[in-house]
Design a protein around this motif. Structure first.
Motif, PDB file in Angstrom:
ATOM      1  N   THR A 149     -74.145  25.799 -70.332  1.00 33.45           N
ATOM      2  CA  THR A 149     -75.423  25.967 -71.033  1.00 33.45           C
ATOM      3  C   THR A 149     -75.693  24.836 -72.029  1.00 33.45           C
ATOM      4  OG1 THR A 149     -74.343  27.371 -72.695  1.00 33.45           O
ATOM      5  CG2 THR A 149     -75.386  28.481 -70.826  1.00 33.45           C
ATOM      6  N   TYR A 150     -74.823  23.829 -72.055  1.00 30.97           N
ATOM      7  CA  TYR A 150     -74.996  22.723 -73.011  1.00 30.97           C
ATOM      8  C   TYR A 150     -74.557  21.421 -72.349  1.00 30.97           C
ATOM      9  CZ  TYR A 150     -74.940  20.226 -77.499  1.00 30.97           C
ATOM     10  OH  TYR A 150     -75.177  19.347 -78.526  1.00 30.97           O
ATOM     11  N   VAL A 151     -75.493  20.481 -72.240  1.00 36.57           N
ATOM     12  CA  VAL A 151     -75.207  19.184 -71.637  1.00 36.57           C
ATOM     13  C   VAL A 151     -74.748  18.223 -72.734  1.00 36.57           C
ATOM     14  CG1 VAL A 151     -76.159  17.223 -70.372  1.00 36.57           C
ATOM     15  CG2 VAL A 151     -76.882  19.552 -69.790  1.00 36.57           C
ATOM     16  N   ALA A 152     -73.508  17.801 -72.651  1.00 40.24           N
ATOM     17  CA  ALA A 152     -72.949  16.874 -73.636  1.00 40.24           C
ATOM     18  C   ALA A 152     -72.760  15.506 -72.995  1.00 40.24           C
ATOM     19  CB  ALA A 152     -71.614  17.395 -74.159  1.00 40.24           C
ATOM     20  N   THR A 153     -73.228  14.460 -73.668  1.00 43.96           N
ATOM     21  CA  THR A 153     -73.019  13.103 -73.177  1.00 43.96           C
ATOM     22  C   THR A 153     -71.556  12.710 -73.372  1.00 43.96           C
ATOM     23  OG1 THR A 153     -73.632  12.194 -75.338  1.00 43.96           O
ATOM     24  CG2 THR A 153     -75.395  12.456 -73.702  1.00 43.96           C
ATOM     25  N   GLU A 154     -71.148  11.658 -72.707  1.00 39.96           N
ATOM     26  CA  GLU A 154     -69.748  11.229 -72.787  1.00 39.96           C
ATOM     27  C   GLU A 154     -69.361  10.850 -74.203  1.00 39.96           C
ATOM     28  OE1 GLU A 154     -67.271  11.365 -70.609  1.00 39.96           O
ATOM     29  OE2 GLU A 154     -68.683  12.416 -69.306  1.00 39.96           O
ATOM     30  N   ASP A 155     -70.246  10.149 -74.913  1.00 37.71           N
ATOM     31  CA  ASP A 155     -69.892   9.747 -76.282  1.00 37.71           C
ATOM     32  C   ASP A 155     -69.797  10.942 -77.227  1.00 37.71           C
ATOM     33  OD1 ASP A 155     -72.614  10.143 -76.098  1.00 37.71           O
ATOM     34  OD2 ASP A 155     -73.163   8.526 -77.462  1.00 37.71           O
ATOM     35  N   LEU A 156     -70.573  11.990 -76.957  1.00 35.95           N
ATOM     36  CA  LEU A 156     -70.472  13.206 -77.771  1.00 35.95           C
ATOM     37  C   LEU A 156     -69.151  13.917 -77.494  1.00 35.95           C
ATOM     38  CD1 LEU A 156     -71.579  15.255 -79.748  1.00 35.95           C
ATOM     39  CD2 LEU A 156     -72.906  16.276 -77.898  1.00 35.95           C
TER      40      LEU A 156
ATOM     41  N   PHE B 134     -83.716  25.900 -66.540  1.00 35.87           N
ATOM     42  CA  PHE B 134     -84.618  26.278 -65.442  1.00 35.87           C
ATOM     43  C   PHE B 134     -84.086  25.692 -64.131  1.00 35.87           C
ATOM     44  CE2 PHE B 134     -87.163  25.541 -69.319  1.00 35.87           C
ATOM     45  CZ  PHE B 134     -87.639  26.834 -69.538  1.00 35.87           C
ATOM     46  N   PRO B 135     -83.064  26.287 -63.573  1.00 37.15           N
ATOM     47  CA  PRO B 135     -82.451  25.726 -62.360  1.00 37.15           C
ATOM     48  C   PRO B 135     -83.380  25.701 -61.153  1.00 37.15           C
ATOM     49  CG  PRO B 135     -81.557  27.911 -62.858  1.00 37.15           C
ATOM     50  CD  PRO B 135     -82.365  27.496 -64.033  1.00 37.15           C
ATOM     51  N   ASP B 136     -84.406  26.545 -61.151  1.00 34.97           N
ATOM     52  CA  ASP B 136     -85.313  26.618 -59.998  1.00 34.97           C
ATOM     53  C   ASP B 136     -86.686  26.030 -60.304  1.00 34.97           C
ATOM     54  OD1 ASP B 136     -83.346  27.989 -58.490  1.00 34.97           O
ATOM     55  OD2 ASP B 136     -83.905  29.876 -59.470  1.00 34.97           O
ATOM     56  N   LEU B 137     -86.786  25.212 -61.332  1.00 34.04           N
ATOM     57  CA  LEU B 137     -88.072  24.645 -61.719  1.00 34.04           C
ATOM     58  C   LEU B 137     -88.590  23.697 -60.638  1.00 34.04           C
ATOM     59  CD1 LEU B 137     -90.157  24.443 -64.055  1.00 34.04           C
ATOM     60  CD2 LEU B 137     -88.897  22.422 -64.843  1.00 34.04           C
ATOM     61  N   GLU B 138     -89.870  23.840 -60.321  1.00 34.13           N
ATOM     62  CA  GLU B 138     -90.473  22.970 -59.310  1.00 34.13           C
ATOM     63  C   GLU B 138     -90.422  21.518 -59.769  1.00 34.13           C
ATOM     64  OE1 GLU B 138     -94.790  22.336 -57.057  1.00 34.13           O
ATOM     65  OE2 GLU B 138     -94.449  24.080 -58.365  1.00 34.13           O
TER      66      GLU B 138
ATOM     67  N   GLN C  80     -83.401  15.712 -67.748  1.00 33.47           N
ATOM     68  CA  GLN C  80     -83.469  16.502 -66.518  1.00 33.47           C
ATOM     69  C   GLN C  80     -82.246  17.415 -66.393  1.00 33.47           C
ATOM     70  OE1 GLN C  80     -84.224  14.286 -62.929  1.00 33.47           O
ATOM     71  NE2 GLN C  80     -84.524  16.138 -61.725  1.00 33.47           N
ATOM     72  N   ASP C  81     -81.077  16.899 -66.770  1.00 34.09           N
ATOM     73  CA  ASP C  81     -79.870  17.742 -66.752  1.00 34.09           C
ATOM     74  C   ASP C  81     -80.016  18.921 -67.707  1.00 34.09           C
ATOM     75  OD1 ASP C  81     -78.700  16.045 -64.911  1.00 34.09           O
ATOM     76  OD2 ASP C  81     -77.637  14.866 -66.434  1.00 34.09           O
ATOM     77  N   ILE C  82     -80.581  18.658 -68.888  1.00 31.35           N
ATOM     78  CA  ILE C  82     -80.767  19.715 -69.883  1.00 31.35           C
ATOM     79  C   ILE C  82     -81.751  20.773 -69.368  1.00 31.35           C
ATOM     80  CG2 ILE C  82     -81.677  20.221 -72.193  1.00 31.35           C
ATOM     81  CD1 ILE C  82     -80.658  17.432 -73.038  1.00 31.35           C
ATOM     82  N   VAL C  83     -82.855  20.312 -68.807  1.00 29.67           N
ATOM     83  CA  VAL C  83     -83.861  21.236 -68.288  1.00 29.67           C
ATOM     84  C   VAL C  83     -83.290  22.060 -67.137  1.00 29.67           C
ATOM     85  CG1 VAL C  83     -86.076  21.394 -67.079  1.00 29.67           C
ATOM     86  CG2 VAL C  83     -85.839  19.895 -69.066  1.00 29.67           C
ATOM     87  N   ASN C  84     -82.475  21.434 -66.293  1.00 28.00           N
ATOM     88  CA  ASN C  84     -81.888  22.153 -65.153  1.00 28.00           C
ATOM     89  C   ASN C  84     -80.991  23.303 -65.606  1.00 28.00           C
ATOM     90  OD1 ASN C  84     -83.171  20.577 -63.246  1.00 28.00           O
ATOM     91  ND2 ASN C  84     -81.451  19.168 -62.990  1.00 28.00           N
ATOM     92  N   VAL C  85     -80.365  23.134 -66.770  1.00 29.09           N
ATOM     93  CA  VAL C  85     -79.528  24.207 -67.311  1.00 29.09           C
ATOM     94  C   VAL C  85     -80.373  25.432 -67.625  1.00 29.09           C
ATOM     95  CG1 VAL C  85     -78.199  24.898 -69.339  1.00 29.09           C
ATOM     96  CG2 VAL C  85     -77.687  22.736 -68.204  1.00 29.09           C
TER      97      VAL C  85
END
Length: 281
Positions: A8-15, A193-197, A186-191
């Motif tokens: 539920t949380y997209v973390a970048t590599e540097d984070l 709304f996985p089925d977003l058009e 886009q990765d954050i939004v996919n978390v």
């Protein structure tokens, strides 16, 4: 012990690197970034990923460092003494533990979130220097030193409302959460709304980033506001083509109140639209 983000949380590599460094060096991690970029959520997601208990200390303009350690209720003790209550014989009955105390008394390593430290008085960070260094403090009412059973992972957030003292900054690791680029977004939004058009996402994100680039905007919309806006677009069944035909220079996007949060910015966009319409006439 390593943080790799969560589902539920997209973390970048540097984070991820910053969090891991704070864990292994046992230093507080100071996290800055625009409001709405997930600073507070980070601490909760680290606790979730590592299966740790989290203690959240929300900072206000009136917060003092002592409140995070403990509070002594002298008024209640005086009242009880007047009523002949035997509880007055034990001062511990009138000591309320703060979030710092609760975190360091845990036998297993916990997470301590000091949220929005820049809201407090300028002396607040300096008042915590020794406590954050040694993870201990002295309770004068109990006449005892309170020491950490296990040193917590400390995450401190700041919205950069005021500068923090150099002595405090030297004791912290620092990470700035940069605003997400379109791929990360886009990765954050996919978390969420996985089925977003795909077309709805593409057109909405274009408007969102175009809005952030409008000159003179006082408060740029944040990631959390994009999520709220997308949710409204879905509930309102806004067709992707309607967004594709939305030009910020001539009209406001639907549900603009979820993106724009003050009257100055709204007036700025309305004036842009009015000028464009007058040019067309």
């Amino acid at each position: 012990m390593a943080f790799q983000g969560t589902n539920t949380y997209v973390a970048t590599e540097d984070l991820k690197v910053a969090v891991d460094a704070a864990i292994h060096l046992e230093k507080p991690l100071l996290v800055k970034g625009e409001p709405g970029t997930g600073k507070t959520m980070l601490a909760h997601e680290v606790a979730k990923a590592l299966d740790k208990t989290i203690f959240t200390w929300h900072i206000k303009s009136t917060t003092t460092a002592l409140q995070g350690l403990y509070e002594y209720d002298a008024v209640s003790r005086l009242r009880d003494s007047q009523l002949g209550d035997e509880r007055v014989n034990d001062v511990g009955n009138y000591i309320k533990k703060g979030k710092f105390w609760e975190a360091i008394e845990q036998h297993e390593r916990s997470i301590l979130l000091i949220d929005e430290i820049d809201k407090a008085d300028i002396e607040f960070p300096n008042d915590l220097l020794q406590e954050l260094d040694k993870m201990e403090f002295y309770c004068y009412e109990l006449r005892q030193k309170v020491e950490a059973n296990s040193r917590p992972i400390v995450i401190i957030t700041s919205n950069n409302e005021k500068e923090l003292p150099d002595a405090f900054l030297r004791r912290c690791l620092f990470h700035y959460i940069a605003f997400p680029d379109r791929n990360t977004m886009q990765d954050i939004v996919n978390v969420h709304f996985p089925d977003l058009e795909e077309r709805l996402f593409r057109n909405a994100v274009k408007i969102f980033y175009d809005l952030r680039e409008v000159p003179g905007l006082k408060k740029k919309p944040s990631t959390s506001e994009l999520i709220d806006w997308l949710r409204l677009l879905i509930v309102g069944k806004i067709p992707p083509d309607q967004l594709n035909n939305t030009d910020l220079a001539s009209q406001l996007p639907p549900y603009v109140g979820s993106l724009i949060k003050n009257e100055q910015d709204l007036e700025l966009l309305q004036n842009m639209s009015n000028r464009q319409q007058r040019v067309r006439w």
